[in-house]
Structures are given as C-alpha cells and as structure tokens.
Design a protein around this motif. Sequence first.
Motif, PDB file in Angstrom:
ATOM      1  N   GLU A  12       0.836  -1.205   0.000  1.00 10.22           N
ATOM      2  CA  GLU A  12       0.000   0.000   0.000  1.00 10.22           C
ATOM      3  C   GLU A  12       0.872   1.257   0.000  1.00 10.22           C
ATOM      4  OE1 GLU A  12      -3.008   0.761  -0.331  1.00 10.22           O
ATOM      5  OE2 GLU A  12      -4.181  -1.061  -0.051  1.00 10.22           O
ATOM      6  N   ASP A  13       1.918   1.231   0.834  1.00  5.36           N
ATOM      7  CA  ASP A  13       2.817   2.381   0.903  1.00  5.36           C
ATOM      8  C   ASP A  13       3.513   2.607  -0.435  1.00  5.36           C
ATOM      9  OD1 ASP A  13       2.123   2.751   3.526  1.00  5.36           O
ATOM     10  OD2 ASP A  13       3.891   1.735   4.351  1.00  5.36           O
ATOM     11  N   GLU A  14       3.952   1.514  -1.074  1.00 10.79           N
ATOM     12  CA  GLU A  14       4.625   1.645  -2.364  1.00 10.79           C
ATOM     13  C   GLU A  14       3.680   2.173  -3.436  1.00 10.79           C
ATOM     14  OE1 GLU A  14       7.684  -1.017  -3.869  1.00 10.79           O
ATOM     15  OE2 GLU A  14       7.245  -2.335  -2.174  1.00 10.79           O
ATOM     16  N   ILE A  15       2.431   1.692  -3.415  1.00  8.61           N
ATOM     17  CA  ILE A  15       1.444   2.165  -4.390  1.00  8.61           C
ATOM     18  C   ILE A  15       1.195   3.661  -4.203  1.00  8.61           C
ATOM     19  CG2 ILE A  15      -0.991   2.038  -5.063  1.00  8.61           C
ATOM     20  CD1 ILE A  15      -0.832  -0.992  -4.448  1.00  8.61           C
ATOM     21  N   ASN A  16       1.026   4.084  -2.960  1.00 11.29           N
ATOM     22  CA  ASN A  16       0.808   5.503  -2.683  1.00 11.29           C
ATOM     23  C   ASN A  16       2.007   6.344  -3.111  1.00 11.29           C
ATOM     24  OD1 ASN A  16      -1.724   4.994  -1.566  1.00 11.29           O
ATOM     25  ND2 ASN A  16      -0.893   4.731   0.499  1.00 11.29           N
ATOM     26  N   GLU A  17       3.206   5.794  -2.873  1.00  8.78           N
ATOM     27  CA  GLU A  17       4.419   6.510  -3.274  1.00  8.78           C
ATOM     28  C   GLU A  17       4.515   6.603  -4.794  1.00  8.78           C
ATOM     29  OE1 GLU A  17       7.998   8.572  -2.466  1.00  8.78           O
ATOM     30  OE2 GLU A  17       6.359   7.950  -1.137  1.00  8.78           O
ATOM     31  N   ALA A  18       4.118   5.501  -5.478  1.00  7.58           N
ATOM     32  CA  ALA A  18       4.190   5.475  -6.949  1.00  7.58           C
ATOM     33  C   ALA A  18       3.227   6.475  -7.576  1.00  7.58           C
ATOM     34  CB  ALA A  18       3.897   4.067  -7.448  1.00  7.58           C
ATOM     35  N   LYS A  19       2.151   6.795  -6.869  1.00  2.00           N
ATOM     36  CA  LYS A  19       1.150   7.709  -7.405  1.00  2.00           C
ATOM     37  C   LYS A  19       1.609   9.172  -7.375  1.00  2.00           C
ATOM     38  CE  LYS A  19      -2.883   4.890  -6.257  1.00  2.00           C
ATOM     39  NZ  LYS A  19      -4.072   4.763  -5.372  1.00  2.00           N
ATOM     40  N   LYS A  20       2.639   9.454  -6.565  1.00  2.00           N
ATOM     41  CA  LYS A  20       3.117  10.825  -6.475  1.00  2.00           C
ATOM     42  C   LYS A  20       3.709  11.255  -7.809  1.00  2.00           C
ATOM     43  CE  LYS A  20       4.130  10.563  -1.529  1.00  2.00           C
ATOM     44  NZ  LYS A  20       5.175  10.648  -0.483  1.00  2.00           N
ATOM     45  N   SER A  21       3.468  12.491  -8.180  1.00  2.00           N
ATOM     46  CA  SER A  21       3.855  12.992  -9.497  1.00  2.00           C
ATOM     47  C   SER A  21       5.349  12.872  -9.762  1.00  2.00           C
ATOM     48  CB  SER A  21       3.420  14.449  -9.655  1.00  2.00           C
ATOM     49  OG  SER A  21       4.003  15.242  -8.628  1.00  2.00           O
ATOM     50  N   LYS A  22       6.162  13.028  -8.696  1.00  2.39           N
ATOM     51  CA  LYS A  22       7.609  12.995  -8.910  1.00  2.39           C
ATOM     52  C   LYS A  22       8.090  11.600  -9.315  1.00  2.39           C
ATOM     53  CE  LYS A  22       8.876  12.062  -4.077  1.00  2.39           C
ATOM     54  NZ  LYS A  22       9.676  12.533  -2.925  1.00  2.39           N
ATOM     55  N   ASN A  23       7.298  10.551  -8.964  1.00  2.78           N
ATOM     56  CA  ASN A  23       7.672   9.186  -9.327  1.00  2.78           C
ATOM     57  C   ASN A  23       7.097   8.780 -10.681  1.00  2.78           C
ATOM     58  OD1 ASN A  23       9.143   8.515  -6.910  1.00  2.78           O
ATOM     59  ND2 ASN A  23       7.189   8.564  -5.857  1.00  2.78           N
ATOM     60  N   ASN A  24       6.000   9.411 -11.077  1.00  6.81           N
ATOM     61  CA  ASN A  24       5.403   9.119 -12.382  1.00  6.81           C
ATOM     62  C   ASN A  24       6.015  10.040 -13.439  1.00  6.81           C
ATOM     63  OD1 ASN A  24       3.745   7.123 -11.419  1.00  6.81           O
ATOM     64  ND2 ASN A  24       2.117   8.543 -10.878  1.00  6.81           N
ATOM     65  N   LYS A  25       7.319  10.017 -13.556  1.00  8.05           N
ATOM     66  CA  LYS A  25       8.008  10.930 -14.457  1.00  8.05           C
ATOM     67  C   LYS A  25       8.057  10.354 -15.868  1.00  8.05           C
ATOM     68  CE  LYS A  25      12.306  10.963 -14.825  1.00  8.05           C
ATOM     69  NZ  LYS A  25      13.740  11.302 -14.636  1.00  8.05           N
ATOM     70  N   TYR A  26       8.335  11.229 -16.827  1.00  6.23           N
ATOM     71  CA  TYR A  26       8.484  10.798 -18.212  1.00  6.23           C
ATOM     72  C   TYR A  26       9.955  10.558 -18.517  1.00  6.23           C
ATOM     73  CZ  TYR A  26       3.605  11.795 -19.179  1.00  6.23           C
ATOM     74  OH  TYR A  26       2.234  11.770 -19.176  1.00  6.23           O
ATOM     75  N   ILE A  27      10.216   9.431 -19.151  1.00  4.06           N
ATOM     76  CA  ILE A  27      11.578   9.036 -19.499  1.00  4.06           C
ATOM     77  C   ILE A  27      11.801   9.346 -20.973  1.00  4.06           C
ATOM     78  CG2 ILE A  27      13.195   7.118 -19.622  1.00  4.06           C
ATOM     79  CD1 ILE A  27      11.327   5.717 -17.527  1.00  4.06           C
ATOM     80  N   THR A  28      12.792  10.162 -21.267  1.00  2.18           N
ATOM     81  CA  THR A  28      13.092  10.537 -22.648  1.00  2.18           C
ATOM     82  C   THR A  28      13.904   9.440 -23.336  1.00  2.18           C
ATOM     83  OG1 THR A  28      13.093  12.882 -22.054  1.00  2.18           O
ATOM     84  CG2 THR A  28      14.160  12.278 -24.130  1.00  2.18           C
ATOM     85  N   LEU A  29      13.487   9.071 -24.555  1.00  2.00           N
ATOM     86  CA  LEU A  29      14.176   8.054 -25.331  1.00  2.00           C
ATOM     87  C   LEU A  29      14.971   8.703 -26.455  1.00  2.00           C
ATOM     88  CD1 LEU A  29      11.342   5.359 -25.686  1.00  2.00           C
ATOM     89  CD2 LEU A  29      12.981   5.667 -23.824  1.00  2.00           C
ATOM     90  N   LYS A  30      16.087   8.083 -26.805  1.00  2.00           N
ATOM     91  CA  LYS A  30      16.881   8.552 -27.936  1.00  2.00           C
ATOM     92  C   LYS A  30      17.329   7.345 -28.763  1.00  2.00           C
ATOM     93  CE  LYS A  30      21.154   8.674 -25.209  1.00  2.00           C
ATOM     94  NZ  LYS A  30      22.278   9.514 -24.729  1.00  2.00           N
ATOM     95  N   ASP A  31      17.715   7.612 -29.998  1.00  2.00           N
ATOM     96  CA  ASP A  31      18.142   6.550 -30.931  1.00  2.00           C
ATOM     97  C   ASP A  31      17.071   5.458 -31.022  1.00  2.00           C
ATOM     98  OD1 ASP A  31      20.502   7.950 -31.192  1.00  2.00           O
ATOM     99  OD2 ASP A  31      21.587   6.728 -29.728  1.00  2.00           O
ATOM    100  N   VAL A  32      15.820   5.876 -31.214  1.00  2.00           N
ATOM    101  CA  VAL A  32      14.700   4.925 -31.305  1.00  2.00           C
ATOM    102  C   VAL A  32      14.757   4.223 -32.662  1.00  2.00           C
ATOM    103  CG1 VAL A  32      12.207   4.647 -31.187  1.00  2.00           C
ATOM    104  CG2 VAL A  32      13.321   6.425 -29.829  1.00  2.00           C
ATOM    105  N   LYS A  33      14.794   2.880 -32.621  1.00  2.00           N
ATOM    106  CA  LYS A  33      14.908   2.103 -33.860  1.00  2.00           C
ATOM    107  C   LYS A  33      13.791   1.065 -33.940  1.00  2.00           C
ATOM    108  CE  LYS A  33      19.965   2.503 -34.066  1.00  2.00           C
ATOM    109  NZ  LYS A  33      21.248   1.746 -34.056  1.00  2.00           N
ATOM    110  N   LEU A  34      13.183   0.950 -35.112  1.00  2.00           N
ATOM    111  CA  LEU A  34      12.192  -0.091 -35.367  1.00  2.00           C
ATOM    112  C   LEU A  34      12.927  -1.390 -35.693  1.00  2.00           C
ATOM    113  CD1 LEU A  34       9.194  -0.927 -35.895  1.00  2.00           C
ATOM    114  CD2 LEU A  34       9.582  -0.300 -38.286  1.00  2.00           C
ATOM    115  N   VAL A  35      12.664  -2.450 -34.919  1.00  2.00           N
ATOM    116  CA  VAL A  35      13.367  -3.720 -35.136  1.00  2.00           C
ATOM    117  C   VAL A  35      12.442  -4.825 -35.639  1.00  2.00           C
ATOM    118  CG1 VAL A  35      15.172  -3.228 -33.462  1.00  2.00           C
ATOM    119  CG2 VAL A  35      13.073  -4.347 -32.683  1.00  2.00           C
TER     120      VAL A  35
END
Length: 493
Positions: free
Chosen positions: A121-144
């Motif tokens: 429950e604590d982990e779920i609540n922590e995961a819901k915080k905006s700072k943990n739901n961050k966007y990860i930037t991708l680079k060199d994206v290749k279709l395989v």
Amino acid sequence: MTPENTEQFTYINRDKIYINNPKWLLFYTIRKLIETKKETEFYNSVQLANLIFGHSKYKDIIKTMLTVYKKEFFKTKGMLCKPNLEALKRGHPEIFTNVKNDLQTHQSQKLDISLFHKSLEDEINEAKKSKNNKYITLKDVKLVHQSPYIYIAKIEKDDDETIQLPEGVRVICVDGTYRKNVTILEYNQLFEKVTFECANPLLSKDVKLKQDVSFILHKLKDILNDMNISSLIDRINTIHKTEFKNELITLDLDKNQCEVLMHALNYSTTYIWGPPGTGKSHLLATLILNLSLAKERTLVCSIANVAVNSLTHKYLERVEYYKKINSNYTLKRGECIRIGHVSDDKLRENDLIFPEENLYLIFLREKLNKLIKLRKKYEDLNDENEKAKVISQINENEIKIMEELRKHIHNAYVVFSTSSRAILDNNLGNCQFDNIIIDECSMMAIPNLLAMLKRISKRVIIAGDNATVWKITNRHGRISKNVSFRKFKSNSL
C-alpha cells in the motif's frame, strides 16, 4: 546445550553437527523430528539419517547417538525405534522448552505478514506521487520488427536515477503530440536500453515513456489478497520428501553437484548458493532436464531476461548432451517454451521453444493489428456503428490469442519466463506447476516470490550467489525477519 570448542564437528546442510557428542546429537535429532512432526513413528537408523540429515550416508552419526541413548530414551520394535517423549520430558525437558520458544517466535513472525500488505500500500501511494510518475526521454529509437511494431531505444537518465520498467507492464508512450499504450518487453539496465511493443508505428522522433510502477504493485496486491500467506509459508517451512521415480540423470556433474541434485529432486524445498563459476547453472539445467524427462511441469524464473536466457541456453545444451547418451530422446516442439521477448539472436534461432512463432498465433496477431487500425479509422470518421463491430471483433480475436497461448503453456513441461512476466501474464498466472526454479534470487522482492509460489504443488528450488543472497536471508536461511522461511533445506556447491 553448547558443546566444547574442541569437539569434532562437520557441516551438514549448513548446520554445524557435533558428530562425536551423543547428547548433542540426541537434542538435535529430537528437535528435528518434532519440527517436522515425525516424532511418533518408528524408524531404523537409515531412515532417521534420511529424515534428520537428508541422506542415508549419515546413518553412522545416528548410530553414535542410539548406542548411548536408545535404551533410555527410545521405544523399540525389532530394529526400529521412536522417541520416548515421556522419558525425554522427564530427563531432558530443555529439549522441548527450546522447541516451544522457537515455535512461539515463529508464531509472532506470522503476525507480521500484514506488513506485506501495508508495504505494498505504501509503495502504491508513493508510486502515485507525481515525482515518481516521471516521463523518461528516449533517444536513438529504432524499429526492429513490424506486426507487431517493436522498438528499441536508449534511455536518457541521470547517473543516480533509478528506472523501473518491468517486462509485461503497459505504460503510456508520448509520441510527439500523440499518447498511446505500449508494452515493455525488456529493460537492460547495464546498457540503459528499453525494448517495447506498440500496435501502431511511432510517428515522431520525440518519444517518451511514462514510468508508473503502480501497475505491477496493484497486481501483486490483488494476488496476495487472494492468498492464504500463512498457509503457504507453513507448507514451505514443513520440508517433506517428494517422490521422484525416474532414473537419475547426472550427465557430467561432480559428486557435490549430484548430492544437491538428489536433494532437489527428493525434497520439497531446496536452497542452493555458491559464488560464480561453481556450476549452479550447470546443475539447475540438469535438474530441469530430470524434471522434464519425468513429465513434471516446471516454471523457471529470474528477475532479468539475461539470466532467463542464460539458463535456457544451459538447458538446451544439457538436452544436446543427453541426446548423445540416449539416441532415442528428442526434445519435441512445445515441451519447453520461452515466454516473453528475447533479444538473444542465437536463442531465437531455436524455433522449438517459442510459441509466439506459431503460424496461427502470427496470423491472429496480424489480424488484431489490422482491426486496431480499422477501429482508429472509424473513430476518426465518428462512425460509432462500424466502430462497435470492430471492437467486438478485436475482443474475439484477443480471446483466441489468449486461448492459443494458454494451450501452449499448459502443454509444456518447462516454461522459462522473467518473474514479472510470470506475475503479470494471466496465461501464466492461471497455470499450475509441479515445481518452480528461481535463479539469481537475491534481487527479488519477497511479495514477488510469494506470488509465484502459490501455484506450485511439489518443489521449490531457489538459487543465488552466496555473496548477494544474504541480502534477503539471514544465516539460518530465513528470508525475512518478518516472514520466515525457517526451514529452507540448504546445500552448498
């Protein structure tokens, strides 16, 4: 009782055994029989050696104790004997006092099982915080791969940043100005690369993934809520003999490895540790071969794709080795399968182990992708009638895919998978197995371990590096001071 330091001892199953101290051996034997609830039956010395130490070769140690105490503290029936509990309580009440204290400690530990639910429950609540739901930037994206569309990309991250992208988790992908759901196939922490699958091709070079670990946490919470955890742990704690009728296949294992192999096949719980290079994978692959030849169903897991792929390779090597000894044997398609995404080219060349390569499954997935595109078309045209028809066909097609994949899993004797896939994939989650083998267990969270153990009926084999396994166990082989697997049967390579 504490023996003198000068007394002769040896290590058996990680316990220090004082082999020339009859009184110490009496205490140890009685406690072991009581803990395993075997104190009311008659046994000979060979049977007692098997019960107490796991092997008949230790019968002379038992005889050392019986020579002194058999007449006073055992009831006899011919060559058989059993503890005289009344006499033992009068002569050595401290034996039972310690056992009682151990049991009380274990009961108090059971009460802490609720901490699993609270921590999730604590982990779920922590995961819901905006700072943990961050966007990860991708680079060199290749279709395989096309149909489905599979991409591989590098991750931009800070040196001290922690990225969590478990296999099988669906996450939001920001594709330029569009948002879509994608499925994580693999995250390679070493090279900071992620492989993911989506129904439609990416339209932009500006791609981000939303990190949200709450999905797998909710799944774990649901699984644990449906489980009787106390009962599961009691089953694991109470080690018992498991019948293995097949001929033992040892191939080129050495003496120590053969002993561990025999223990793993003949006991309900086995805990294997040793540093790299001691032959753990070699042993585990031979164990898997023995179980598959006996037509027992085994789930083989690790937290990382790399470890799963490595053990799959080892197993296939063992199969080839066995073929040279037994020319009549052949690994049939579908007897062993690898579930999930595999980036290992050499492994992918072996089409015997991939149900996803089934032609009917490929046809169904291609049809599903066409239907998804068609749904998007009718959404753009605001044609609700045609859109509803397509959604119905999509649902029907998804059910067919699930049924086909489930059939492959149910028919397989060996299933290789990452632990997250084993938890998240309903096709796997609804399957029952005789055995589970977990490799490189040191980084696995206890709730993940419990979630997989609920579907196992016979054997649990846990392996790891003794330099890292101690992160989750104490010196008694206990996995947590809150929830204790007190009686893991331990063997060292």
